[in-house]
Design an enzyme around this catalytic site. Structure first.
Site, PDB file in Angstrom:
ATOM      1  N   GLU A 207      35.813  37.644  39.540  1.00  0.00           N
ATOM      2  CA  GLU A 207      36.328  38.644  38.795  1.00  0.00           C
ATOM      3  C   GLU A 207      35.411  39.787  38.618  1.00  0.00           C
ATOM      4  OE1 GLU A 207      38.897  37.249  35.664  1.00  0.00           O
ATOM      5  OE2 GLU A 207      40.327  36.232  36.650  1.00  0.00           O
ATOM      6  N   GLU A 325      43.437  32.276  42.212  1.00  0.00           N
ATOM      7  CA  GLU A 325      43.758  31.954  40.716  1.00  0.00           C
ATOM      8  C   GLU A 325      44.892  32.965  40.368  1.00  0.00           C
ATOM      9  OE1 GLU A 325      40.591  32.029  37.848  1.00  0.00           O
ATOM     10  OE2 GLU A 325      41.687  32.877  36.300  1.00  0.00           O
TER      11      GLU A 325
END
Length: 534
Positions: A207, A325
């Site tokens: 991220e 994810e």
């Protein structure tokens, strides 16, 4: 009231009835409407998924990880998970194989306790003054050995997320500064190879794309670092085949960032990964309503479509897309929602939607840990989504078929070639809590006459006249139940930790497929084929 509805591909008539038995003999209750739905399944595949499409994550979060006053991780971290638990082992083995992605937020603060690490190998410590609210932590090599023994016994295929912030300076504003320092990662990878541990893929960072979470890295710098990782793998694995995949960036799709990154890694990147938390915060009091709202479920379509377009428009890349994810609701999900039957509406819809956009693998956050774990974080008992994942894995084949629905958005429908035959596998999700869908199949495909036999009671039947159905319903009709029923039978592990058998019921092909209110049905039609399934 009766009204026609159209679904592109195989043709069905779907009638809405009362919430009753999951058989074709359901009776409607007064005042309930009837909807007729036409379904047409395309003759050619629109996408293709991996055989082991279902993937799950194991995270780094310590027990002190709390969200909205709830501490839901317990001892579910890579560093402290009880690897001797029989349910855990059997739950992974049931997939044969299960891809497991090791990573998450704290991977970018993780060190590896190899001999050259010039500091103590200590655990993550809660510190609210630091990024991600935890100090750096370390993976001891003794623990890495234990994890790999478990992975080998369970047959898991491992994707390891590397710390991509090592060596960078994190300024108060703007992206991280500097190149990736791969020294500790290289030592860890060489240790892994020296022990003959099999790694399916190495992923760089978590991220940090676009605006990032906590901090960010520019697309140009990330591409340079990914090329460095590729070169490391080629060197470290020069005598090993097959070589691990290179995955990145494990972030949220930012079209401009992702396009630049992909264009600058044409020969270095195997898998471009992205994350999905399209239900918003786990603290949202309206999470239940969101899951039952088709508009909310569809709010991630643009991300799938954009990434697919970026890949197709890049003539120089061979990278494929994975969801690296996805947990639905971020910050560990929500207790009494993310661990209930209801969450399978979101989860299975995501698997179907991702498949339609040529996503090769979909990693669920998490296999265990948080409120959204497939297994309960303390008892290891499977939550309903575990069984949904296992059924998908065993039933839905690689080739994805078009199945679009018009006229009602309360029935979600997906079609694949079947995994176990040359026929078709259908998935129906009924978001409506008051109406039952009765699906009568008419004029589908071409009959397959392979004469596979079943024995039911004293009768012997063949593929030509029988269909397999898997009806998933919540205990006591409560979508917020943590107990799932398959064809009316409670799914539960045995006293010795064995995963229950997932057996279909056999239904004459001339009868209807009945989808009860707030329920899910997989229907296997081995007797009909479309060209790309045969």
């Amino acid at each position: 009231m009766v009204r026609p509805v159209s679904l592109m591909g195989l043709c069905f008539w779907v009638c809405m009835f009362s919430y009753g038995a999951v058989g074709s003999d359901s009776q409607s209750s007064p005042g309930e409407s009837t909807v007729r739905v036409n379904v047409s399944i395309g003759k050619t595949a629109i996408a293709e998924i991996d055989d082991d499409f279902v993937c799950a994550t194991l995270d780094w979060w310590p027990p002190e990880k709390c969200d909205y006053g709830v501490c839901s991780w317990h001892r579910a971290s890579l560093l402290n998970l009880d690897l001797s638990n029989k349910i855990l082992l059997n739950a992974v083995k049931a997939f044969s194989p299960l891809k497991i992605r090791l990573g998450g937020t704290l991977q970018d603060k993780a060190l590896y306790g190899t001999p050259d690490l010039k500091q103590p190998c200590t655990s993550f410590v809660l510190d609210n003054s630091t990024m991600f609210r935890f100090t750096e932590g370390c993976l001891p090599m003794a623990r890495w050995d234990q994890l790999n023994a478990f992975f080998k016994e369970s047959g898991a295929k491992i994707i390891f997320g590397l710390n991509a912030l090592n060596g960078r300076r994190i300024p108060p504003q703007g992206p991280a500064v500097g190149a990736w320092d791969s020294t500790n990662a290289e030592s860890f990878m060489r240790y892994t190879v020296s022990k003959n541990y099999e790694i399916f893929g190495w992923e760089l960072g978590n991220e940090l794309s676009g605006r990032g979470v906590g901090t960010a890295v520019t697309a140009s710098q990330y591409a340079s670092d990914t090329i460095s990782l590729k070169n490391l793998v080629l060197d470290i694995y020069k005598d090993v085949e097959p070589k691990p995949l290179i995955l990145a960036p494990g972030g949220f799709v930012d079209t401009v960032w992702y396009k630049e990154f992909l264009d600058k890694t044409p020969k270095s990147l195997d898998v471009i990964t992205h994350h999905i938390y399209n239900l918003g915060s786990g603290a949202d009091q309206h999470l239940v309503e969101k899951i039952l709202n088709p508009t909310v479920l569809d709010n991630v379509v643009e991300a799938f479509r954009n990434l697919q377009s970026i890949i197709k428009s890049s003539a120089s890349t061979s990278a494929v897309a994975w969801v690296g994810e996805a947990g639905g609701a971020y910050n560990s999900g929500r207790d009494h929602v993310s661990n209930t039957f209801l969450y399978s509406f979101w989860y299975l819809d995501q698997l179907g939607m991702a498949s339609n956009f040529d996503t090769k693998t979909y990693c669920r956050q998490a296999f265990i840990g948080g409120n959204y774990g497939l297994l309960d974080a303390t008892s290891f008992i499977p939550n309903p989504d575990y069984y949904s994942a296992l059924l998908w894995h065993r039933l839905m084949g690689r080739n994805v078929l078009a199945a679009s629905l018009s006229g009602t958005d309360k029935i979600r429908a997906y079609a694949h070639c079947a995994k176990a035959s040359k026929g078709v596998m259908l998935l129906f999700i009924n978001l409506d809590g008051k109406s039952t869908a009765e699906v009568a199949i008419v004029n589908n495909g071409t009959p397959i006459r392979n004469h596979r036999h079943y024995t039911i009671g004293n009768n012997t039947i063949t593929d030509e006249n029988m269909r397999e159905e898997y009806h998933l319903t919540p205990k006591d009709g409560d979508p917020l139940s943590r107990t799932m029923l398959l064809n009316g039978n409670i799914l539960a592990v045995s006293s010795s930790g064995e995963i229950p058998a997932l057996r279909p019921k056999y239904v004459n092909s001339s009868s209807s497929i009945v989808v009860a209110p707030n329920s899910i049905v997989f229907a296997h039609m081995p007797y009909y084929a479309v060209p790309d399934c045969s």
